[in-house]
Write an enzyme that holds these catalytic residues in place. Structure first.
Site, short mmCIF file in Angstrom:
data_model
loop_
_atom_site.label_atom_id
_atom_site.label_comp_id
_atom_site.label_asym_id
_atom_site.label_seq_id
_atom_site.Cartn_x
_atom_site.Cartn_y
_atom_site.Cartn_z
CB CYS A 125 -13.31 -3.71 1.54
SG CYS A 125 -14.08 -5.27 2.05
CB CYS A 160 -8.83 -9.20 2.79
SG CYS A 160 -8.89 -8.42 4.43
CE LYS A 178 -7.88 3.89 9.20
NZ LYS A 178 -9.02 3.13 8.64
NE ARG A 195 -3.55 -0.02 2.62
CZ ARG A 195 -3.97 -0.58 3.75
NH1 ARG A 195 -3.55 -0.11 4.93
NH2 ARG A 195 -4.78 -1.61 3.71
CB CYS A 200 -14.37 -8.50 7.90
SG CYS A 200 -13.23 -7.10 8.06
CB CYS A 235 -11.59 -1.28 4.70
SG CYS A 235 -10.43 -2.03 5.86
CE LYS A 242 -7.70 0.58 11.72
NZ LYS A 242 -8.15 -0.27 10.61
NE ARG A 289 -2.41 2.13 9.52
CZ ARG A 289 -3.28 1.14 9.36
NH1 ARG A 289 -4.14 1.17 8.36
NH2 ARG A 289 -3.29 0.10 10.19
#
Length: 656
Positions: A453, A459, A232, A77, A498, A502, A230, A146
């Site tokens: 996603c 994934c 953001k 990524r 899931c 995302c 994370k 991120r």
């Protein structure tokens, strides 16, 4: 939904990942050792550290064979503040996708690119190539800040948008890891050539504001353990919610005066969407207004918020580690007070803002300086060639011929900008030749505003399909809307494989969240402008039951909506009890007034297909048994399935 906190942090031990980070020597080991080993994959400990370098280890579940090693491959990524992708980097990524990846690029919902299908033996070459072509993967994943998002639209005559771009880059630089591990591992210690860092940013990173900086270590802001999870960040302008500002840990909203000069920023904090099924202590949450800060203090304020989360975020339970849980547990007032301790002075009150709206900026626009920009819709961010639809080839040809920069959008679309007006026709001809529709009015509205996603097969978190499932789901929804007389209706549909969110399904008007194989939790009632959380309506819906589930809801929407009311606003207004009551009493035959006889339905559907193509390709849903028989017959007759479908419809409709 119960939002109960877990037991007190003081009574629990740090999670295993905290120890892995502490023992990594600032993100070096065990990646530095294992990248040299002739193996197909990394150890579990190395996988955690590899994320900080911008890569996830995956395996292709479609290729799993019992008794054999998993089909290990890696996702890379990129980190592109504000979605900026220079021409040189784009061409490098396009080439890497063909040489080492699965021949596609995936634009992400955080304005970066993902490469899928890279083998471990090619990982170092791929990352080194990205670095040498003005890109980076450092911090695109992992427990760290991120990619910093910003509205992608290049209005050159709007100073607020220009400030948003500038400060997205500056905040990204401020919060970038300082460890030398990245270049040591992927470039053998060679420092990449980059532009001169903003002196104010450099000074702010080194300045110790009441404990924001840890002295005498390689990572003065992150320490040996980095962030609990994370983090953001986005920067936007008043009224522009193209970046889903309420879903971010930290949002900066540019404030300019009447002369267009920057004065300061409104600050939101505490948004986040990741959650876990059947864990009611995990939940999606909207960001709260926190304060206003003058422009000269913005870097210190950002550091103060990061330090608060760094020092007080939950490191014992990774499901409870995001900033949203700290603010939810403490309350905004306590959080603001702690931030002020690190900041060194009181913060100013939050200033009024206009209502936020969503725009996708698709199509041709004048950018404010005589040049043009072009927004191109990309289905689920997947840049690929498939038959006559050759998006990947088209984008490469445009970049090669015109050397244009790109801004990726938070809706995983692509914007070319700084286009000379004389080049508009040539660019349009390339797109037409490659089957790429760039007129937003010719794109099926449900498709235009949908997101999904990647999910299966790569994934590791995916419970069920998403990217591969949503085209069929959208076709079913459109068919249902046509059936009940809502032919012109469109709303925001988002899907994830899931509950981690995302594709931000919890902000959608209709959200599908993978809950079991071929089944989804359904969320309703989000805002069309993504300013309100949706709520879970049903815990598990098998995709085969979609029609019977949605039909009564759509009929109720048609009967009881207010003039101009969107689907999400309707669901939020009437409430789930009313929707359930109507659905329980609904009988499909009562919809006879809505529908005509079978042949009229077919004729209307065919007419719609002919007059309203989606991205230049006509689509229609058929049942699995019909599809299987069609495929079998086409094979036996050596004919394309589309030819058989056209022949059958012509006979049924008595067409010459």
């Amino acid at each position: 939904m119960v939002k109960s906190a877990p037991p007190p942090i003081a009574s629990r031990k740090p999670s295993k990942v905290e120890g892995i980070k502490e023992n990594s020597n600032f993100l070096r080991e065990p990646v530095a050792t294992q990248i040299l080993e002739d193996t197909t994959h990394f150890s579990e400990d190395a996988i955690q550290i590899l994320k900080f370098h911008g890569s996830y280890q995956q395996d292709n579940r479609d290729n799993r064979v019992k008794g054999q090693e998993k089909d290990y491959q890696f996702m890379l990524r990129t980190k592109n503040p504000g979605g900026f992708v220079p021409p040189q980097l784009y061409l490098a990524l396009d080439k890497l996708a063909d040489e080492y990846g699965n021949h596609t690029l995936r634009a992400t919902t955080r304005q970066g690119f993902q490469l899928h299908g890279i083998l471990k033996k090619n990982l170092k070459t791929a990352i080194a190539t990205i670095i040498k072509n003005l890109g980076s993967t450092l911090g695109a994943c992992g427990d760290i800040n991120r990619n910093v998002m910003a509205p992608p639209v290049p209005f050159k005559n709007r100073s607020d948008y220009q400030y948003a771009w500038e400060y997205a880059q500056n905040i990204a630089d401020l919060l970038s890891p300082q460890t030398g591990a990245y270049y040591e591992i992927w470039l053998d210690g060679e420092k990449a050539i980059s532009g001169e860092e903003n002196p104010e940013v450099k000074a702010a990173r080194q300045r110790n504001d009441n404990g924001t900086v840890i002295h005498d270590i390689e990572e003065p802001l992150y320490g040996t353990h980095y962030m609990p999870r994370k983090f953001k960040v986005c920067v936007t302008v008043p009224g522009d919610n193209s970046i889903d500002l309420y879903s971010q840990d930290l949002t900066l909203v540019v404030n300019t005066n009447n002369q267009g000069q920057l004065e300061g920023f409104n600050i939101f904090a505490g948004g986040g969407l990741g959650r876990t099924h059947n864990k009611e202590e995990t939940f999606a949450r909207l960001a709260d207004p926190i304060c206003y800060v003058a422009k000269e203090d913005i870097y210190d304020l950002v550091k103060a918020i990061v330090a608060t989360q760094r020092d007080y975020g939950d490191r014992t339970d990774r499901r409870h580690a995001r900033l949203k849980y700290l603010i939810n547990d403490w309350g905004v007032d306590k959080f603001r007070a702690k931030v002020e301790e690190y900041f060194g002075k009181p913060v100013a009150p939050f200033q009024p803002l206009p209502e936020f709206k969503y725009q996708d900026f698709l199509g041709w626009y004048e950018q404010g300086d005589g040049k043009l920009f072009l927004g191109i819709s990309v289905d689920n961010g997947r840049v690929k060639d498939e038959g006559s639809f050759q998006l990947k080839t088209a984008l490469r040809e445009i970049v090669e011929k015109f050397n244009l920069p790109i801004r990726l959008t938070p809706h995983h679309n692509v914007i070319f900008y700084d286009i000379e007006p004389d080049n508009k026709q040539a660019i349009q001809e390339i797109l037409n030749l490659r089957g790429v529709v760039c007129d937003p009015n010719k794109i099926e509205p449900l498709v235009r505003y949908a997101m999904a996603c990647p999910a299966l097969p790569t994934c590791g978190l995916a419970i069920t399909e998403s990217e591969r499932a949503i085209p069929g789901i959208l076709e079913q929804i459109r068919t249902l809307l046509d059936k009940v007389g809502l032919q012109d209706e469109r709303f925001v549909v988002r899907m994830t494989g899931c509950p981690n969110g995302c594709a931000r399904p919890y902000m959608a008007e209709l959200g599908f969240v993978g809950s079991a194989p071929e089944s989804y939790q359904v969320w309703l009632g989000g805002s069309p402008d993504q300013t309100r959380l949706a709520q879970p309506y049903v815990e598990r819906l098998h995709h085969n039951d979609l029609d019977s589930f949605l039909e009564p809801i759509f009929v109720y929407f048609k009967k009881s909506r207010k003039p101009g009311e969107s689907f999400g606003d309707f669901c939020d207004r009437v409430g789930f009890d009313a929707i359930r009551e109507f659905a329980a009493q609904y009988e499909p035959e009562t919809a006879s007034a809505i529908t005509e006889d079978t042949q009229t339905q077919v004729t209307a559907l065919v007419a719609k297909i002919i007059t309203a193509p989606s991205r230049g390709r006509h689509r229609i849903s058929i049942h699995d048994d019909v599809y299987n028989k069609l495929k079998e017959t086409a094979g036996s007759q050596s004919k394309p399935m589309s030819e058989l479908v056209n022949e059958a419809l012509r006979i049924y409709l008595k067409m010459d």
